[in-house]
Design an enzyme around this catalytic site. Structure first.
Site, short mmCIF file in Angstrom:
data_model
loop_
_atom_site.label_atom_id
_atom_site.label_comp_id
_atom_site.label_asym_id
_atom_site.label_seq_id
_atom_site.Cartn_x
_atom_site.Cartn_y
_atom_site.Cartn_z
N GLU A 92 -0.08 -1.09 5.79
CA GLU A 92 1.02 -0.59 6.61
C GLU A 92 0.97 0.91 6.81
OE1 GLU A 92 4.91 1.07 7.66
OE2 GLU A 92 3.81 1.37 5.78
N ASP A 133 0.85 -1.18 0.00
CA ASP A 133 0.00 0.00 0.00
C ASP A 133 0.89 1.24 0.00
OD1 ASP A 133 0.73 -0.77 2.70
OD2 ASP A 133 -0.63 0.78 3.43
#
Length: 496
Positions: free
Chosen positions: A186, A121
């Protein structure tokens, strides 16, 4: 006496084993084709707007995790997409979390097992933010690959995958069992991953010997190994007043404006000199030891270059040790934005009915996110009460990530230093990271395994900023560095 000799033997073997893990044999494995494949895969991955902070981008994030699994499946390992549940939004709604990709290559009980963690991400990015190129179109400019997520963390993840793939392409047996844990949350606190790791502690992680993370960068042009990260407590402070936005010409001077209240309480978080004003925060910080001071003093770091890189003529601190210490091992308050405020070009004479400030406090050892949540919430409500405002204040902590700190005297770091010396022909700096990798502390607490952070990104990659990039040459060096698995062979039986 016999016990001492046995302990020394085990420690000697462990160090030898770790040295083999990171030893670099540059002439035995050709990585040029692997880097070319990695470049194309990185282009495909960067094209996915896998922004975990934007709920509207959640379909892209789901697609990103499927793409990771599709990359791993043809390699023949045991690949799974693990459902980690739902995420509750501040408004009470729920949304599906992106699945976590796990993979395993090899299950020989006589071999050691290395677990590689990474994420795919990214932070938000828009061309109009000041990017020179489309942030979601990987662009090669003089050997620098520009694109959101190029360095943080898509290229390092691919480097690990292609290191394994290189052995397969050359019909070479992997000298260790390799496991992957790749997530998609994350950048917003690794929601749901803690529970997954705890649930699989005695299954997927039971045979893992060491965990390696490459979600970090160098401090300077000198290669580095990272042994600590700060945590992060991220807050929303919402002030709500009228039932709708108001015209400032008609209503200005008659209502107590939410924006005025919000700016007022934000101004009480931190002083102009950087002193955190919330009671209890500074008192919880572990003091700087003489050993730490010496380590910081020996690190290669140029304050003038640092100022030039970020485009300022003055920093908060004027000497290297103070600056590094406040970058790595002291907490800080940062105000990131205000939702609901007018921010488009042009003019708009509006009084916002509701505004939400977004700010964070970076955590360091001895700080507890649960306690920080209470300290911040109580303090802001106290400050707000003194304003005697009729508006409503709501404080929410949406991320509560703990800091992580490793023992630099562990043989894992000795082996890492030797590996960097062999690959780059220079001794690495041992550094800490001011940012947050939320899952590092969870890995440490839950699995009880040793962790090392091996940066692949450069010091000027611009993580989370405009024009994020990674050097193609560094991707190649990172891929070659990971070929250290080639010599990760010990005796037939593992030792503890």
């Amino acid at each position: 006496m016999l016990q001492i000799k046995q302990y020394k033997f085990k420690l000697s073997f462990k160090f030898s084993f770790l040295m083999q893990l990171f030893k670099f044999i540059s002439n035995e494995v050709c990585v040029c084709p692997c880097v070319c494949v990695c470049f194309q895969a990185l282009r495909d991955w960067v094209a996915i707007e896998s922004d975990s902070s934007n709920m509207l981008k959640r379909p892209d994030l789901h697609r990103m995790m499927e793409m990771v699994a599709q990359k791993l499946r043809p390699m023949g390992g045991n690949v799974e997409l693990v459902d980690i549940g739902e995420q509750e939004l501040p408004n009470g709604q729920t949304i599906a979390l992106p699945k976590v990709v796990t993979a395993q290559f090899g299950n020989d009980p006589n071999k050691h097992t290395v677990c590689v963690y990474g994420h795919v991400d990214v932070q938000p990015a828009k061309l109009e933010d000041g990017w020179a190129t489309d942030p979601y179109n990987l662009t090669d400019i003089k050997g620098n690959l520009y694109g959101r997520g190029a360095s943080d963390n898509k290229a390092p993840v691919l480097a690990w995958i292609h290191a394994v793939e290189a052995y397969q392409a050359l019909n070479m047996e992997l000298p260790v069992n390799v496991k992957f844990v790749i997530e998609g949350m994350e950048e917003t606190g690794s929601n749901g991953l803690d529970a997954m790791i705890l649930a699989q502690r005695d299954t997927f992680f039971s045979d893992v010997d060491y965990i390696i993370i490459s979600d970090c960068g160098w401090l300077s042009r000198r290669p580095a190994l990272t042994y600590g990260t700060r945590g992060n407590c991220y807050f929303y402070a919402e002030v709500e007043g009228p039932k709708q936005d108001l015209h400032s010409g008609v209503y200005g001077g008659t209502v107590i404006e939410p924006m005025t209240d919000l700016i007022g309480i934000l101004d009480t978080l931190i002083s102009p000199s950087g002193k955190i004003l919330i009671p209890g925060i500074r008192e919880a910080v572990a003091p700087l030891s003489d050993e730490e001071w010496k380590m910081y003093q020996d690190i290669q770091f140029d304050l003038d270059n640092y100022k030039n890189k970020i485009g300022v003529n003055q920093l908060m601190y004027s000497n290297k040790v103070d600056l590094l210490a406040h970058m790595w091992r002291y907490p800080t308050v940062s105000i990131h934005g205000i939702e609901g405020a007018f921010s488009d070009p042009g003019t708009k004479t509006v009084i916002p009915a509701k505004v939400i400030a977004k700010f964070s406090i970076r955590q360091v050892p001895n700080m507890d996110p649960a306690l920080v949540k209470k300290q911040v919430t109580d303090y802001l409500h106290l400050v707000f009460a003194k304003r005697k405002s009729p508006n409503k204040l709501k404080v929410t902590m949406v991320i509560g990530a703990k800091p992580w700190l490793a023992d630099t005297q562990h043989p894992l770091y000795e082996a890492g230093k030797a590996a960097v010396k062999r690959v780059f022909d220079v001794d690495p700096d041992l550094i800490r990271e001011g940012g947050t990798i939320p899952i590092a502390r969870t890995f440490q607490d839950v699995t009880r395994k040793s962790i090392i952070m091996m940066p692949i990104g450069g010091f000027d990659d611009g993580l989370h900023s405009q024009n994020e990039k990674i050097m193609l040459s560094l991707v190649a060096a990172g891929t070659r560095f990971l070929q250290a698995l080639k010599t990760f062979k010990g005796p037939n039986c593992k030792t503890s």
